[in-house]
Design a protein around this motif. Structure first.
Motif, PDB file in Angstrom:
ATOM      1  N   VAL A   1       0.826  -1.221   0.000  1.00 20.84           N
ATOM      2  CA  VAL A   1       0.000   0.000   0.000  1.00 20.84           C
ATOM      3  C   VAL A   1       0.861   1.273   0.000  1.00 20.84           C
ATOM      4  O   VAL A   1       0.372   2.363  -0.290  1.00 20.84           O
ATOM      5  CB  VAL A   1      -0.996  -0.003   1.193  1.00 20.84           C
ATOM      6  CG1 VAL A   1      -0.298   0.338   2.510  1.00 20.84           C
ATOM      7  CG2 VAL A   1      -2.159   0.970   0.952  1.00 20.84           C
ATOM      8  N   HIS A   2       2.151   1.108   0.313  1.00 20.61           N
ATOM      9  CA  HIS A   2       3.067   2.260   0.320  1.00 20.61           C
ATOM     10  C   HIS A   2       3.881   2.331  -0.969  1.00 20.61           C
ATOM     11  O   HIS A   2       4.088   1.315  -1.636  1.00 20.61           O
ATOM     12  CB  HIS A   2       4.009   2.180   1.532  1.00 20.61           C
ATOM     13  CG  HIS A   2       3.295   2.199   2.844  1.00 20.61           C
ATOM     14  ND1 HIS A   2       3.014   1.052   3.561  1.00 20.61           N
ATOM     15  CD2 HIS A   2       2.764   3.230   3.554  1.00 20.61           C
ATOM     16  CE1 HIS A   2       2.348   1.374   4.672  1.00 20.61           C
ATOM     17  NE2 HIS A   2       2.184   2.694   4.688  1.00 20.61           N
TER      18      HIS A   2
ATOM     19  N   VAL B   1       0.096  13.336   4.438  1.00 18.27           N
ATOM     20  CA  VAL B   1      -0.800  12.562   5.290  1.00 18.27           C
ATOM     21  C   VAL B   1      -0.353  11.106   5.356  1.00 18.27           C
ATOM     22  O   VAL B   1      -0.303  10.506   6.421  1.00 18.27           O
ATOM     23  CB  VAL B   1      -2.264  12.642   4.774  1.00 18.27           C
ATOM     24  CG1 VAL B   1      -3.180  11.730   5.578  1.00 18.27           C
ATOM     25  CG2 VAL B   1      -2.751  14.088   4.812  1.00 18.27           C
ATOM     26  N   PHE B   2      -0.005  10.559   4.185  1.00 16.09           N
ATOM     27  CA  PHE B   2       0.285   9.125   4.133  1.00 16.09           C
ATOM     28  C   PHE B   2       1.735   8.876   3.720  1.00 16.09           C
ATOM     29  O   PHE B   2       2.205   9.419   2.720  1.00 16.09           O
ATOM     30  CB  PHE B   2      -0.689   8.423   3.174  1.00 16.09           C
ATOM     31  CG  PHE B   2      -0.730   6.930   3.343  1.00 16.09           C
ATOM     32  CD1 PHE B   2      -1.355   6.365   4.464  1.00 16.09           C
ATOM     33  CD2 PHE B   2      -0.146   6.089   2.406  1.00 16.09           C
ATOM     34  CE1 PHE B   2      -1.383   4.982   4.640  1.00 16.09           C
ATOM     35  CE2 PHE B   2      -0.178   4.701   2.573  1.00 16.09           C
ATOM     36  CZ  PHE B   2      -0.801   4.158   3.693  1.00 16.09           C
ATOM     37  N   PHE B   3       2.433   8.041   4.475  1.00 25.29           N
ATOM     38  CA  PHE B   3       3.838   7.709   4.259  1.00 25.29           C
ATOM     39  C   PHE B   3       4.050   7.033   2.901  1.00 25.29           C
ATOM     40  O   PHE B   3       3.232   6.206   2.519  1.00 25.29           O
ATOM     41  CB  PHE B   3       4.308   6.788   5.398  1.00 25.29           C
ATOM     42  CG  PHE B   3       5.774   6.508   5.385  1.00 25.29           C
ATOM     43  CD1 PHE B   3       6.658   7.373   6.016  1.00 25.29           C
ATOM     44  CD2 PHE B   3       6.263   5.386   4.734  1.00 25.29           C
ATOM     45  CE1 PHE B   3       8.024   7.117   5.991  1.00 25.29           C
ATOM     46  CE2 PHE B   3       7.629   5.131   4.714  1.00 25.29           C
ATOM     47  CZ  PHE B   3       8.501   5.996   5.339  1.00 25.29           C
ATOM     48  N   PRO B   4       5.162   7.257   2.152  1.00 27.63           N
ATOM     49  CA  PRO B   4       6.202   8.262   2.425  1.00 27.63           C
ATOM     50  C   PRO B   4       5.903   9.617   1.764  1.00 27.63           C
ATOM     51  O   PRO B   4       6.703  10.528   1.902  1.00 27.63           O
ATOM     52  CB  PRO B   4       7.455   7.625   1.823  1.00 27.63           C
ATOM     53  CG  PRO B   4       6.948   6.791   0.686  1.00 27.63           C
ATOM     54  CD  PRO B   4       5.549   6.358   1.045  1.00 27.63           C
ATOM     55  N   GLY B   5       4.816   9.731   1.037  1.00 24.37           N
ATOM     56  CA  GLY B   5       4.419  11.013   0.447  1.00 24.37           C
ATOM     57  C   GLY B   5       4.897  11.217  -0.979  1.00 24.37           C
ATOM     58  O   GLY B   5       4.543  12.198  -1.623  1.00 24.37           O
TER      59      GLY B   5
ATOM     60  N   LYS C   1      -1.324   3.944  -1.990  1.00 27.32           N
ATOM     61  CA  LYS C   1      -2.133   5.077  -1.561  1.00 27.32           C
ATOM     62  C   LYS C   1      -1.236   6.304  -1.610  1.00 27.32           C
ATOM     63  O   LYS C   1      -0.105   6.288  -1.127  1.00 27.32           O
ATOM     64  CB  LYS C   1      -2.667   4.893  -0.148  1.00 27.32           C
ATOM     65  CG  LYS C   1      -3.400   6.166   0.284  1.00 27.32           C
ATOM     66  CD  LYS C   1      -3.991   6.120   1.649  1.00 27.32           C
ATOM     67  CE  LYS C   1      -4.360   7.523   2.108  1.00 27.32           C
ATOM     68  NZ  LYS C   1      -5.356   8.199   1.241  1.00 27.32           N
ATOM     69  N   TYR C   2      -1.771   7.379  -2.210  1.00 25.92           N
ATOM     70  CA  TYR C   2      -0.985   8.605  -2.353  1.00 25.92           C
ATOM     71  C   TYR C   2      -1.757   9.773  -1.769  1.00 25.92           C
ATOM     72  O   TYR C   2      -2.850  10.118  -2.223  1.00 25.92           O
ATOM     73  CB  TYR C   2      -0.702   8.851  -3.839  1.00 25.92           C
ATOM     74  CG  TYR C   2       0.086  10.118  -4.117  1.00 25.92           C
ATOM     75  CD1 TYR C   2       1.410  10.235  -3.701  1.00 25.92           C
ATOM     76  CD2 TYR C   2      -0.506  11.195  -4.780  1.00 25.92           C
ATOM     77  CE1 TYR C   2       2.128  11.390  -3.951  1.00 25.92           C
ATOM     78  CE2 TYR C   2       0.216  12.357  -5.037  1.00 25.92           C
ATOM     79  CZ  TYR C   2       1.529  12.451  -4.619  1.00 25.92           C
ATOM     80  OH  TYR C   2       2.254  13.589  -4.860  1.00 25.92           O
ATOM     81  N   GLN C   3      -1.180  10.354  -0.733  1.00 25.46           N
ATOM     82  CA  GLN C   3      -1.763  11.556  -0.112  1.00 25.46           C
ATOM     83  C   GLN C   3      -0.626  12.244   0.647  1.00 25.46           C
ATOM     84  O   GLN C   3      -0.403  11.986   1.823  1.00 25.46           O
ATOM     85  CB  GLN C   3      -2.909  11.159   0.837  1.00 25.46           C
ATOM     86  CG  GLN C   3      -3.795  12.312   1.232  1.00 25.46           C
ATOM     87  CD  GLN C   3      -4.957  11.877   2.113  1.00 25.46           C
ATOM     88  OE1 GLN C   3      -5.115  10.706   2.469  1.00 25.46           O
ATOM     89  NE2 GLN C   3      -5.786  12.849   2.498  1.00 25.46           N
TER      90      GLN C   3
ATOM     91  N   GLY D   1       6.958  -7.879   2.404  1.00 23.82           N
ATOM     92  CA  GLY D   1       6.916  -6.430   2.518  1.00 23.82           C
ATOM     93  C   GLY D   1       6.063  -6.056   3.711  1.00 23.82           C
ATOM     94  O   GLY D   1       6.113  -6.738   4.744  1.00 23.82           O
ATOM     95  N   GLY D   2       5.244  -5.018   3.563  1.00 26.93           N
ATOM     96  CA  GLY D   2       4.377  -4.597   4.652  1.00 26.93           C
ATOM     97  C   GLY D   2       3.275  -5.617   4.913  1.00 26.93           C
ATOM     98  O   GLY D   2       3.145  -6.615   4.201  1.00 26.93           O
TER      99      GLY D   2
END
Ligand code: V1P
Ligand code: CA
Ligand code: ZN
Length: 393
Positions: free
Chosen positions: A182-183, A210-214, A205-207, A311-312
């Motif tokens: 998800v990163h 707000v959300f790592f790593p940006g 996820k891209y935000q 991974g995560g």
């Protein structure tokens, strides 16, 4: 049992390092190496080891880690002690070196051993693929995609993926790196920014802020400086909360299908971060185990030598489900294994629901709102196809 048989003329190697599993990042830290124990136990209770070549990995050597990481960083990593933890009341003057010792990348006992075992798994997997001794090599202990040459980042200290891809490049002219964590896979992307022999693709996820790593916006396609062969060889697929199996699978097949046709990779490195599953402690997507696995199945269908990395993944019972299911896909047993978790599986109660495929309702208290419009997803696809026109083939 379960009709799990060795696939004919097809070899899957499974690389584990049980030593990794005993390490602890700290009580409240989301990364739980124990999830690897749970994964292995599920894989075993389904009888999958009978269909694979199983290896215990050794620790990667300093020289092997040095193929990507700097001496200064490795020397500190090898000698730093938990007592060196900066920002401590006891250590007010201690500075943070190499981003080590904060809350994301704490210094813990046995850290260097943990890192070198993870890299050892991925390097062993890469060697099996290079020597044609496996068609698919599985390294669930690897996949630590944020680590940089001289910096730890986001629970990652050693970039085992970069080290494995460097091995693949000794044999294979072009490697396609795909990242469904998800990163954003920023460390791998950056490492291969200036070569056209590796194309990196991350779905995340891209935000920013707000959300790592940006990082990992749609228009991040590698530095477009003059004479950079690596330009246009980074693909990013920025997504919003709540994406579903149907949307993700369609997007994945479209994008990876187009890349495969245009770039014609000779091997695939697939990071299978399980934090893109619904109900993950850090993730934000609505993927089910089937949707996550569909990506692995599609990559396998391309018929290229492939490494599967971990991974995560921060809800251990779902990590184990996804990686056990994906191991069954690798050996071609996914249509044969029962959906119900075997009666004799250790920690069976830990799974709460006895199925390999929990529903969204079983995974989360409240299903997450889907903030991905089909219109936006079409724009993303159009941009990626546009980028691919710049890629020589
Ligand atoms: O958000 C941050 C940093 C810390 N702030 C200053 C910004 N860090 C994230 C790191 C996520 C790493 C993901 C790794 C991977 O891609 C690959 C293995 O999956 C973070 C978060 C979060 N919710 O994003 N750190 C933590 N949570 C955290 C929570 C408790 C204790 C320690 C770290
Ligand atoms: Ca990703
Ligand atoms: Zn992640």
């Amino acid at each position: 049992e379960y009709g799990i048989v060795r696939p004919k003329g097809y070899t899957v190697s499974f690389h584990a390092a049980p030593e990794m599993e005993k390490h602890h990042f700290g009580q409240t830290h989301p990364m739980k190496p124990w999830r690897l124990t749970l994964t292995k136990s599920l894989v075993t209770s389904y009888g999958m080891p009978f269909a694979m070549d199983n290896y215990l990995s050794r620790a990667a050597t300093y020289e092997e880690l040095n193929a990507f990481h700097s001496n200064e960083y490795l020397d500190y990593l090898a000698t730093a002690e938990p007592e060196d933890q900066p920002r401590d009341i006891d250590n007010p003057d201690k500075e943070v070196k190499f981003n080590l010792g904060g809350s994301d990348c704490p210094l813990f006992y046995g850290l260097y051993n943990y890192c070198s075992m993870s890299a050892g798994c991925s390097l062993d997997a890469a060697r099996k693929i290079c020597n044609n001794q496996a068609d698919i090599a599985v390294a669930w202990g690897g996949g630590l995609h944020h680590a940089k040459k001289s910096e730890a980042s986001g629970f990652c200290y050693i970039n085992d993926i970069v080290l494995a891809i460097l091995q693949l490049l000794r044999i294979y002219p072009r490697v396609l790196y795909i990242d469904i964590d998800v990163h954003h896979g920023d460390g791998v992307e950056e490492a291969f920014f200036s070569t056209d022999r590796v194309m990196t693709v991350s779905f995340h996820k891209y935000q920013p802020e707000v959300f790592f790593p940006g990082t990992g916006s749609l228009d991040d396609n590698g530095p477009k400086s003059e004479h950079n062969p690596g330009a246009h060889h980074a693909i990013n697929v920025p997504l919003n909360d709540g994406i579903t199996d149907e949307q993700y699978e369609a997007l994945f097949k479209n994008i990876i299908g187009a890349i495969n046709e245009r770039y014609r990779p000779s091997a695939i490195a697939l990071q299978c971060g399980a934090d893109s599953l619904a109900g993950d402690r850090l993730g934000r997507f609505n993927l089910r185990v089937q949707g996550h696995g569909a990506c692995v199945k599609y990559c396998k269908s391309l018929g290229l030598p492939m490494i599967l990395f971990g991974g995560g993944g921060y809800t251990p019972r779902n990590v184990a489900r996804a990686w056990a299911y994906e191991t069954s896909i690798a050996i071609g047993a996914d249509t044969r294994i029962p959906e119900t978790i075997p009666e004799h599986a250790p920690w069976r109660e830990h799974f709460i629901h006895d199925t390999l495929f929990p529903t969204l309702e079983q995974s989360m208290n409240e299903p997450r709102h889907n903030r991905n419009s089909d219109k936006r997803l079409r724009e993303i696809v159009a941009h990626v196809h546009e980028q691919l026109r710049f890629v020589e083939h």
